[in-house]
Design an enzyme around this catalytic site. Sequence first.
Site, PDB file in Angstrom:
ATOM      1  N   GLU A 111      -6.058  -4.273   4.543  1.00 53.79           N
ATOM      2  CA  GLU A 111      -4.763  -4.077   4.596  1.00 53.79           C
ATOM      3  C   GLU A 111      -4.227  -3.384   5.783  1.00 53.79           C
ATOM      4  OE1 GLU A 111      -3.035  -1.568   1.611  1.00 53.79           O
ATOM      5  OE2 GLU A 111      -1.276  -1.951   2.053  1.00 53.79           O
ATOM      6  N   LYS A 162      -4.286  -8.247   2.830  1.00 55.68           N
ATOM      7  CA  LYS A 162      -2.969  -7.693   2.235  1.00 55.68           C
ATOM      8  C   LYS A 162      -2.376  -7.420   3.156  1.00 55.68           C
ATOM      9  CE  LYS A 162      -1.276  -3.998  -0.769  1.00 55.68           C
ATOM     10  NZ  LYS A 162      -1.239  -3.242  -1.913  1.00 55.68           N
ATOM     11  N   LYS A 168      -9.775  -1.907  -1.934  1.00 57.56           N
ATOM     12  CA  LYS A 168      -8.773  -1.740  -0.900  1.00 57.56           C
ATOM     13  C   LYS A 168      -9.010  -0.608   0.026  1.00 57.56           C
ATOM     14  CE  LYS A 168      -4.626   0.013  -0.580  1.00 57.56           C
ATOM     15  NZ  LYS A 168      -3.254   0.481  -1.159  1.00 57.56           N
ATOM     16  N   SER A 225       4.889  -4.240  -0.278  1.00 55.41           N
ATOM     17  CA  SER A 225       6.255  -4.338  -0.220  1.00 55.41           C
ATOM     18  C   SER A 225       6.534  -3.496   0.854  1.00 55.41           C
ATOM     19  CB  SER A 225       6.957  -3.950  -1.500  1.00 55.41           C
ATOM     20  OG  SER A 225       6.581  -2.950  -2.221  1.00 55.41           O
TER      21      SER A 225
HETATM   22  P1  13P Z   1       3.784  -0.997  -1.567  1.00 58.09           P
HETATM   23  O1  13P Z   1       4.250  -2.032  -2.019  1.00 58.09           O
HETATM   24  O2  13P Z   1       4.539   0.097  -2.184  1.00 58.09           O
HETATM   25  O3  13P Z   1       3.956  -0.908  -0.080  1.00 58.09           O
HETATM   26  O4  13P Z   1       2.467  -0.450  -1.862  1.00 58.09           O
HETATM   27  C1  13P Z   1       1.354  -1.499  -1.712  1.00 58.09           C
HETATM   28  C2  13P Z   1       0.198  -0.690  -1.350  1.00 58.09           C
HETATM   29  O5  13P Z   1      -0.805  -0.605  -2.204  1.00 58.09           O
HETATM   30  C3  13P Z   1       0.188   0.142  -0.146  1.00 58.09           C
HETATM   31  O6  13P Z   1      -1.260   0.193   0.361  1.00 58.09           O
END
Ligand code: 13P
Length: 341
Positions: A179, A221, A138, A263
């Site tokens: 992401e 993501k 990620k 989230s």
């Molecule tokens: P949150 O769901 O707490 O935003 O975290 C997800 C995440 O991996 C952020 O990089």
Amino acid sequence: MTDRIEEMIETAAAMVASGRGVLAIDESTGTCQKRFDTIGVECTADNRRDYRHTLLSADGLGEYISGAILFDETLRQQAPDGTSLVKIMQDADIIPGIKVDKGAKEMAGFEGEKITEGLDGLRERLQEYYDLGARFAKWRAVITISEGTPTQACVDANSHALARYAALCQEVGLVPIVEPEVLMDGSHDIATAYEVTELTLKTLFDQLFQQNVILEACILKSSMVVPGSDCAEQADAEEVAEATLSCFFNTVPASLAGIVFLSGGQSEVEATEHLNAMNQMGQLPWPLSFSYGRALQASALKVWGDNPKANVKAAQEELLHRARMNSLATLGQYDEQSENN
Ligand code: 13P
């Protein structure tokens, strides 16, 4: 097709298989410190290990959780009986993943904006992670909405870095999760969130194309399209679902292996309701699942923090409940009754 590409396509499909999603427990030591401060637990390597071991060893977690994103430290840690956390995950049918970026830093020349670092030496680190058992990775970029931001320069630089990271991942056989998080912070409305997310995703997929990234072996993501947390006019689940899906239809190629959500500050129930609403909107080109951090862990962390030694089982029950609720949401089958059972 080389074996490695086939393996990545299989891994990506498994990550978003029906009824399953990804657990994000890849908080850096600094972020973990902030979380532990809220429960009054000292942020030592052993406590971080105990907490994450508690989560990963929840009985039956693999039914709802296909993979978990770890921080570098966790990928190398062992349970108190000497079993590596990676082995515990593999035995539970949970694919080990790894956060590989080095964090979002102030972007020089662009006040209030961030650029994610970590490309230098990445090829070697990725090979080591693969050898340690990771099968996906990620990288998180941060896009900030405010007066005058995001700038095109910030969106371009972050998308370019995401695409270069993704290409390096696929070279060694790791499925890249890309992401680009459009932050909820601010008073902007949902239309602004839509425009910024659309620009970000268009730019990202253009860069992924330019860097020869195989979309069938790649996972997005994404943040959801929501109004800023300080916006006077908040949106209901249906509006969030419609805006988010419409944005994806305009920007995300159908060949992508899947989309999972972060989230980003939504409550546990909100994050589940939003995902459920999207999965109730009919047939979609991609599996739509979750990769929550806070929205899977908040209740579990609180219960564990009340008494880390005695509350292992209780914390696991909290995590299992949220994992089950989000599993239902990937099928569009979540409702209040399941929540309260
Ligand atoms: P949150 O769901 O707490 O935003 O975290 C997800 C995440 O991996 C952020 O990089």
